[in-house]
Structures are given as structure tokens and as C-alpha cells.
Design a protein around this motif. Structure first.
Motif, PDB file in Angstrom:
ATOM      1  N   SER A 184     -11.631 -77.710  24.236  1.00 24.93           N
ATOM      2  CA  SER A 184     -11.636 -77.545  25.698  1.00 24.93           C
ATOM      3  C   SER A 184     -12.340 -78.738  26.330  1.00 24.93           C
ATOM      4  O   SER A 184     -11.767 -79.818  26.412  1.00 24.93           O
ATOM      5  CB  SER A 184     -12.336 -76.235  26.076  1.00 24.93           C
ATOM      6  OG  SER A 184     -11.625 -75.148  25.570  1.00 24.93           O
ATOM      7  N   HIS A 235      -8.168 -76.463  37.126  1.00 24.52           N
ATOM      8  CA  HIS A 235      -8.693 -77.766  37.533  1.00 24.52           C
ATOM      9  C   HIS A 235      -7.556 -78.699  37.928  1.00 24.52           C
ATOM     10  O   HIS A 235      -6.452 -78.571  37.424  1.00 24.52           O
ATOM     11  CB  HIS A 235      -9.479 -78.411  36.376  1.00 24.52           C
ATOM     12  CG  HIS A 235     -10.508 -77.513  35.776  1.00 24.52           C
ATOM     13  ND1 HIS A 235     -11.729 -77.317  36.352  1.00 24.52           N
ATOM     14  CD2 HIS A 235     -10.484 -76.720  34.677  1.00 24.52           C
ATOM     15  CE1 HIS A 235     -12.428 -76.457  35.611  1.00 24.52           C
ATOM     16  NE2 HIS A 235     -11.698 -76.075  34.586  1.00 24.52           N
ATOM     17  N   ASP A 267     -14.738 -66.927  28.071  1.00 30.80           N
ATOM     18  CA  ASP A 267     -14.869 -65.794  28.983  1.00 30.80           C
ATOM     19  C   ASP A 267     -15.091 -64.481  28.250  1.00 30.80           C
ATOM     20  O   ASP A 267     -15.780 -63.602  28.760  1.00 30.80           O
ATOM     21  CB  ASP A 267     -13.643 -65.723  29.903  1.00 30.80           C
ATOM     22  CG  ASP A 267     -13.704 -66.814  30.956  1.00 30.80           C
ATOM     23  OD1 ASP A 267     -14.705 -66.849  31.696  1.00 30.80           O
ATOM     24  OD2 ASP A 267     -12.791 -67.652  31.012  1.00 30.80           O
ATOM     25  N   ASN A 269      -5.017 -77.069  32.119  1.00 38.90           N
ATOM     26  CA  ASN A 269      -5.665 -75.886  32.678  1.00 38.90           C
ATOM     27  C   ASN A 269      -5.543 -75.930  34.200  1.00 38.90           C
ATOM     28  O   ASN A 269      -6.143 -76.792  34.850  1.00 38.90           O
ATOM     29  CB  ASN A 269      -7.137 -75.886  32.247  1.00 38.90           C
ATOM     30  CG  ASN A 269      -7.825 -74.601  32.643  1.00 38.90           C
ATOM     31  OD1 ASN A 269      -7.291 -73.804  33.409  1.00 38.90           O
ATOM     32  ND2 ASN A 269      -9.032 -74.404  32.112  1.00 38.90           N
ATOM     33  N   ARG A 315      -2.885 -79.040  26.206  1.00 40.65           N
ATOM     34  CA  ARG A 315      -3.070 -77.932  27.148  1.00 40.65           C
ATOM     35  C   ARG A 315      -3.524 -78.470  28.492  1.00 40.65           C
ATOM     36  O   ARG A 315      -4.422 -79.312  28.571  1.00 40.65           O
ATOM     37  CB  ARG A 315      -4.122 -76.966  26.606  1.00 40.65           C
ATOM     38  CG  ARG A 315      -4.658 -75.956  27.629  1.00 40.65           C
ATOM     39  CD  ARG A 315      -5.724 -75.093  26.988  1.00 40.65           C
ATOM     40  NE  ARG A 315      -6.334 -74.122  27.865  1.00 40.65           N
ATOM     41  CZ  ARG A 315      -7.578 -74.200  28.356  1.00 40.65           C
ATOM     42  NH1 ARG A 315      -8.351 -75.247  28.089  1.00 40.65           N
ATOM     43  NH2 ARG A 315      -8.057 -73.236  29.119  1.00 40.65           N
TER      44      ARG A 315
HETATM   45  N1  LIG Z   1      -7.716 -81.115  34.723  1.00 36.44           N
HETATM   46  C1  LIG Z   1      -9.036 -81.203  34.724  1.00 36.44           C
HETATM   47  N2  LIG Z   1      -9.679 -81.937  35.651  1.00 36.44           N
HETATM   48  C2  LIG Z   1     -11.008 -82.029  35.657  1.00 36.44           C
HETATM   49  N3  LIG Z   1     -11.825 -81.407  34.780  1.00 36.44           N
HETATM   50  C3  LIG Z   1     -11.267 -80.666  33.842  1.00 36.44           C
HETATM   51  C4  LIG Z   1      -9.844 -80.508  33.751  1.00 36.44           C
HETATM   52  N4  LIG Z   1      -9.569 -79.692  32.744  1.00 36.44           N
HETATM   53  C5  LIG Z   1     -10.756 -79.347  32.204  1.00 36.44           C
HETATM   54  N5  LIG Z   1     -11.780 -79.945  32.847  1.00 36.44           N
HETATM   55  C6  LIG Z   1     -13.211 -79.854  32.533  1.00 36.44           C
HETATM   56  O1  LIG Z   1     -13.385 -79.427  31.191  1.00 36.44           O
HETATM   57  C7  LIG Z   1     -14.157 -78.226  31.137  1.00 36.44           C
HETATM   58  C8  LIG Z   1     -13.642 -77.330  30.030  1.00 36.44           C
HETATM   59  O2  LIG Z   1     -12.269 -77.100  30.194  1.00 36.44           O
HETATM   60  P1  LIG Z   1     -11.616 -75.689  30.015  1.00 36.44           P
HETATM   61  O3  LIG Z   1     -10.169 -75.885  30.107  1.00 36.44           O
HETATM   62  O4  LIG Z   1     -12.159 -75.006  28.836  1.00 36.44           O
HETATM   63  O5  LIG Z   1     -12.029 -74.934  31.332  1.00 36.44           O
HETATM   64  P2  LIG Z   1     -12.880 -73.736  31.769  1.00 36.44           P
HETATM   65  O6  LIG Z   1     -13.279 -74.069  33.155  1.00 36.44           O
HETATM   66  O7  LIG Z   1     -13.927 -73.463  30.761  1.00 36.44           O
HETATM   67  O8  LIG Z   1     -11.870 -72.535  31.933  1.00 36.44           O
HETATM   68  P3  LIG Z   1     -11.006 -71.587  31.002  1.00 36.44           P
HETATM   69  O9  LIG Z   1     -11.734 -70.304  30.886  1.00 36.44           O
HETATM   70  O10 LIG Z   1      -9.720 -71.437  31.711  1.00 36.44           O
HETATM   71  O11 LIG Z   1     -10.859 -72.302  29.697  1.00 36.44           O
HETATM   72  C9  LIG Z   1     -14.009 -77.620  32.518  1.00 36.44           C
HETATM   73  O12 LIG Z   1     -15.099 -76.815  32.848  1.00 36.44           O
HETATM   74  C10 LIG Z   1     -13.916 -78.841  33.415  1.00 36.44           C
HETATM   75  O13 LIG Z   1     -15.190 -79.315  33.708  1.00 36.44           O
END
Ligand SMILES: Nc1ncnc2c1ncn2[C@@H]1O[C@H](COP(=O)(O)OP(=O)(O)OP(=O)(O)O)[C@@H](O)[C@H]1O
Ligand SMILES: CC(=O)C(=O)O
Ligand SMILES: [K+]
Ligand SMILES: [Mg+2]
Length: 592
Positions: free
Chosen positions: A432, A148, A366, A145, A143
């Protein structure tokens, strides 16, 4: 010898009377030598004399080039074709990666993992070797996201996953997750995190702060922020990981006192609460898919991602809109749309949203910021149940192993949470932060894998066939027949304790109908296209293969038997039930 039960729909055999028979009557028919053509049910005895290991055949990993099916882990079944040029090509043999071959020979099909695993890719896992380690460890879907990183960064990750599939023979699917237009913090000026301590005064503002970012300032993405909040409101970061109280508003700046200390992460979600309820004012009018999201979606379509997950879905309308957009733009419209259930509105409109989508995600991060935390478990159970009933894959996401971001072992409570999701028989579990930026991504994946395998085994041993009523979800009579066939085949598979279900399916639909029944044995799903194969990777219990097959089931079966036997993945005497979407039939047979 095979026992075959066939249903003829009017379109296939217009001269026959269509008649559905109750599942329980199928097995009572004697086996006879010749097909009976005058009834709607025929029982055939097939010969296997034409079994020919050298005949032209294709069995593919899904990347259309070469490689393993699934992953290399001991709980993941993998078959590799040695040289398969394209979706429609043919090849003379298959390869199986050594780990899987050993595993199948030692433990048989029953020990394979049924629950699929998704890893969010971030700085901790974006290297080629790190991605390979995750694929070896059982990652079925990667996945990305879009909250970021840059599009260039995501493009690099997609290319690496594709290269991994081509060069190393995996079939890891890619899921792109949109940012959505909820309120969130800025990126902390590049810092990995910032610590907020009790009593500290922080400024939240739509103003862009310069670099370096002044101390204790947070940029907010929502223009109406200062207007919408009131002094006294409670501001929750990431659903309450850090809390603030609004103490003063000065123009665009909102001064807040930290009331619960914690770590602020870049782009963390913000919600504000008044008198114990979530405030949803003008941000409720923001579109589910923002203009940035549409650009990201165009990017995802251009890159050929397998799934697009839509954040903060409020209604079915947006899903329908996106699906028609994708259908008009992508070849064959073969990108599946996953609805993320993470808002109050999405819970209100759950059934219609799931019906419109190709799958759903219980986005507990969320969701837990929008409804009281103690309601999240029952919401999860409901979403998983509705998805299963409507035959849509469902993912349980967020904080499954949160402590493993920092520590190499999970808490007992986390293991219990993962177990519960597996016991609910969700299709997939998602990491995540644990895999995106944690210190132990491989270990976290290994925990998901071992807990899944253990709980699935416990379930089978305890013979906990649930009595879940699976409603008719078909829109045509032919669909209803397919459903009845799959329900019956799964029931027969359990009662006869067969080793595997085989399903030959061009669209993947029959495979998903079998998966919905959560049978005791694994489901070998043979499909003709690489994209369908990658998408089936998300569904419970399916071991997807790409195989060039015809409408002639007997030749398909013989071809498959010889290919799988040659690799030692099945052996003579194994009991198999086969269904297909070309011929409405159930066949029970021992591998010759
Ligand atoms: N591509 C990326 N680059 C840098 N940090 C990332 C990346 N993807 C995820 N992270 C880090 O991992 C953490 C958890 O990722 P996650 O995808 O669950 O995001 P989230 O910010 O909690 O949002 P969402 O609600 O969309 O899941 C993020 O808060 C961020 O710090
Ligand atoms: C995954 C996600 O978006 C959430 O849990 O909020
Ligand atoms: K997101
Ligand atoms: Mg979310």
C-alpha cells in the motif's frame, strides 16, 4: 508418447456411459495404441510426428499486441510474441525476454515465484519509468485507490500501465479500489501529512475549512459526525495510528485531545469507540457503494480495468448488484469483483460474500480498526482458508512492510508476517503506502519477491502437502468432473514430480481449479483472450499465456511444445501433465 485419460460428459459423447473413476486407478492402465471408444475412460498414445515449429501459431503476452508474458524479473516467467495483432489473430513465433529465458535455463520451472504481487500506485510510483521498474520487479497487478487523487490522475496511471504492456511486453493487470462510504478525514488541504502531539487539542468538523487550513483542524466527510459522537468517546485514526479523546462538542465542531501522538495522513479512516466497543450508528446505514463510487465504477468500466475491489462490503447483495451492473455495461462483463473484507459485517457474512465475489482481500488496515488487533491474524487465516475452499483468489493486504515507507530494510517482524501469508498460500500480497508514497518502493517489492520464493521453496522441500479438504464447488456435474480432474492432475503432478502442469482454458476456470490445489510445479495456463490472461495474473502459481488454440488437444500440445522449445523455456524430456476445458482428460507426457 502421451498417456491420456479422458472423461466424456454426455454433451460431448452422448453414446458413452458417464462413469467417474477414482483418481488412483488412472495410472494403472496400460498404454495402448488406439483410443478405446466404448468405455468412459480411454488411454491414448499420441505421436508427435506433426510437430512443426513453422506452423501458424499464437502465443501472447496478454496485451494483444506484443510483448513479454509476466514480468522481466528472474523469478517470473515471460514469453513474448513478436507480432500478434489481436485476440483472434495468428503469428508465426514468440519472443521471450532475456531475463526469463536465462532464469528458466539456469533454474528450471521450480524456482519461479508462485505468490502474486500487487503494488498500490501513488505519487512515488506513477511515472512511466517507475511503473516499469515495478513491472520488472515482479508487479503482477497495479492497484489504484479511488480514495486518493483525481480521475484524471488515475486515467494517466492506467494509460501508462497499458502503454507499458504494449510497448514493453508486460501483462500487468489493473485493480481499481473504491473509496466506500465509511467515515474518513479530508485531504489536509494538500499537505502530505500532519503531526499530532500528545495533549494537543484538534477540531474535527464537517465544516469545510478555508485554505490555508487553520492549524489543528480536520475536515470529516460524514454529516452526522458531530451528532453521533459523545464526549468521552475515543477517536481512532487509521485504526489507532493516532488516538484522540472527544472533550467537547460545539455545533458541527468536535474538539478532541490527542492521547496517542502520530502522523495524520490525508483521507485517513476514522472510527470511534465507546466503552471499548466500536460505535456503529448512522454510518452503518451508509451505502457500501456511494454515489461517488458509482461514478468511479463507471470510470473503471470505461477504462477497462481488470478488477474492481469494493471497500467495506457488508453482504453478498451488493456484490451481486455490482456484478449485474458490470455485466450489463462492460463488453463481455469481464471485470472481476473483489470483496474487501474490512468490517465486522463482512466477517459475519464471510462465506456468502466470498461465494458471490470473484475474489477477496484481507484488508487488514481497516479490519484492524473494527476488530481488536489480536483477532486480525485468525481472521486472516479464516478468510484465506474460505477463499481457497471456494476457489476464489485471496489477497493479503496492508502494513506488510510498513517500515519500508521510511527505511530501506524491513523489520524481522515484517518478514515473519510476509512469510506467514506465503505459508498460508494466499494468492497475492499487496503493497500500500510502501509503493504509493514510500521512499523504497522497488526495495519493498524485492523483499516480497525474495521472501515469497524462499518460503515457497522451503514448503516444497519439506514436502508439506497439506491435507486440506477441497470441497466440491461446482454447480453442475460437468463442473464436478473438472474439479476431480484438476485435483487428480495436481496430485499426480506432485507424486510423479512433473516439471509443469499445462492447462488449456478459454474462461480460466480450469486454471483456477488447478491453482486451488497449490501443486508443487508451476502451472502454464494457456488462454485465448487477453483479459482472461491478465486476470489469471492474480492467481497463485499460474503463468498465464495467450495462445490461439483449437479443440484438438494433440495439435495444441505440439504447437505449445514447439513454441516453448524454440524459446528454450522447455526442453525435450521435461515431464508435463496437460488438462483442458475442451476435453475432459489428463495427459501425462515427456516433451518430445
Ligand atoms: N493516488 C494517490 N495519491 C496520493 N497519495 C496516495 C495515493 N494512493 C495512495 N496514497 C497514499 O498512500 C497511503 C496508503 O495507501 P492505501 O491505498 O493503503 O490507502 P489508505 O488510505 O490506507 O486506504 P485503504 O483503506 O483504501 O487502503 C495513503 O494513505 C496515501 O497517503
Ligand atoms: C487495503 C485496505 O483497504 C485496508 O487495509 O483497509
Ligand atoms: K479504498
Ligand atoms: Mg481499507
Amino acid at each position: 508418447m502421451s498417456h491420456s485419460l479422458q472423461f466424456f460428459t454426455p454433451s460431448r459423447a452422448p453414446y458413452l456411459t458417464l462413469q467417474k473413476l477414482p483418481a488412483t486407478s488412472y495410472t494403472r492402465f496400460p498404454v495402448i495404441n488406439f483410443p478405446i471408444k466404448k468405455h468412459s475412460l480411454t488411454i491414448t498414445k499420441s505421436s508427435s510426428s506433426d510437430l512443426d515449429a513453422a506452423s501458424p501459431q499464437v502465443l501472447d503476452s496478454g496485451n494483444g499486441q506484443t510483448g513479454a508474458v509476466g514480468g522481466l524479473s528472474a523469478d517470473n516467467v515471460v514469453v513474448v510474441p513478436s507480432h500478434v495483432p489481436s485476440d483472434s489473430g495468428t503469428a508465426a513465433g514468440i519472443d521471450v525476454d532475456s531475463v526469463t529465458e536465462v532464469e528458466l535455463k539456469e533454474n528450471g520451472f521450480r524456482s519461479t515465484r508462485r505468490t502474486k504481487l500487487i503494488c498500490t500506485i501513488g505519487p512515488a510510483t506513477c511515472g512511466f519509468e517507475q511503473l516499469e521498474a515495478l513491472a520488472v520487479g515482479g508487479m503482477n497487478v497495479a492497484r489504484i485507490n479511488m480514495c486518493h487523487g483525481t480521475r484524471e490522475w488515475h486515467k494517466m496511471v492506467i494509460e501508462r500501465v497499458r502503454r507499458l504492456n504494449v510497448e514493453k511486453g508486460f501483462a500487468v493487470a489493473i485493480m481499481m479500489d473504491t473509496e466506500g462510504s465509511e467515515i474518513h478525514m479530508g485531504d489536509l488541504g494538500g499537505a502530505a501529512s500532519a503531526k499530532a502531539e500528545d495533549g494537543e487539542i484538534w477540531t474535527f468538523s464537517v465544516r469545510a475549512f478555508g485554505t490555508p487550513r487553520p492549524e489543528r483542524t480536520i475536515n470529516v466527510n460524514y454529516d452526522g459526525f458531530a451528532e453521533d459522537v459523545k464526549v468521552g468517546d475515543e477517536l481512532l485514526v487509521d485504526g489507532g495510528m493516532v488516538r484522540f479523546e472527544v472533550i467537547e462538542k460545539i455545533g458541527p465542531d468536535v474538539k478532541c485531545r490527542c492521547t496517542d501522538s502520530g502522523l495524520l495522513l490525508p483521507r485517513a479512516n476514522l472510527t470511534f469507540w465507546r466503552d471499548g466497543s466500536l460505535v456503529r450508528e448512522r454510518n452503518a446505514m451508509l451505502p457500501t457503494i456511494s454515489s461517488k463510487d458509482w461514478l468511479d465504477i463507471d470510470f473503471g468500466i470505461a477504462e477497462g480495468v481488470d478488477f474492481i475491489a469494493i471497500s467495506f462490503v457488508k453482504s453478498a447483495e451488493v456484490i451481486n448488484h455490482l456484478k449485474s451492473y458490470i455485466a450489463a455495461r462492460s463488453r463481455g462483463g469481464d471485470i472481476a469483483v473483489i470483496a474487501k473484507i474490512e468490517s465486522i459485517d463482512s466477517l459475519k457474512n464471510l462465506e456468502e460474500i466470498i461465494l458471490a465475489s470473484d475474489g477477496a482481500m484481507v484488508a487488514r488496515g481497516d479490519l484492524g480498526a473494527q476488530i481488536p488487533l489480536e483477532q486480525v491474524p485468525s481472521a486472516q487465516q479464516r478468510i484465506v482458508r474460505v477463499c481457497r475452499q471456494l476457489n476464489k483468489p485471496v489477497i493479503v493486504a496492508s502494513q506488510l512492510l510498513e517500515s519500508m515507507i521510511e527505511y530501506p530494510t524491513p523489520t524481522r517482524a515484517e518478514v515473519a508476517d510476509v512469510s506467514e501469508a506465503v505459508r498460508q498460500r494466499a494468492d497475492a500480497l499487496m503493497l500500500s503506502g510502501e509503493s504509493a508514497m514510500g521512499q523504497y518502493p522497488d526495495k519493498a517489492l524485492a523483499v516480497l519477491r525474495s521472501v515469497s520464493v524462499r518460503i515457497e521453496k522451503w514448503w516444497r522441500e519439506a514436502k508439506r502437502h497439506e491435507a486440506m479438504v477441497l470441497p466440491d464447488v461446482g454447480t453442475s456435474f460437468a463442473d464436478s468432473i473438472s474439479e476431480e480432474i484438476c485435483i487428480s492432475a495436481a496430485k499426480m503432478a506432485n507424486n510423479l514430480e512433473v516439471d509443469a502442469l499445462f492447462v488449456y482454458t478459454k474462461t480460466g476456470h480450469m486454471a483456477s481449479l488447478l491453482s486451488r490445489c497449490r501443486p508443487d510445479c508451476p502451472i502454464f495456463a494457456f488462454t485465448t483472450t487477453t483479459s482472461v490472461r491478465r486476470r489469471l495474473n492474480l492467481q497463485w502459481g499460474l503463468i498465464p499465456f495467450r495462445l490461439g488454440f483449437s479443440d484438438d488437444m494433440e495439435s495444441n500440445l505440439n504447437k505449445t511444445f514447439s513454441l516453448l522449445k524454440a524459446r528454450g523455456m522447455i526442453k525435450s524430456g521435461d515431464l508435463v501433465i496437460a488438462v483442458s476445458d475442451m476435453l475432459q482428460s489428463i495427459q501425462v507426457m515427456n516433451v518430445p
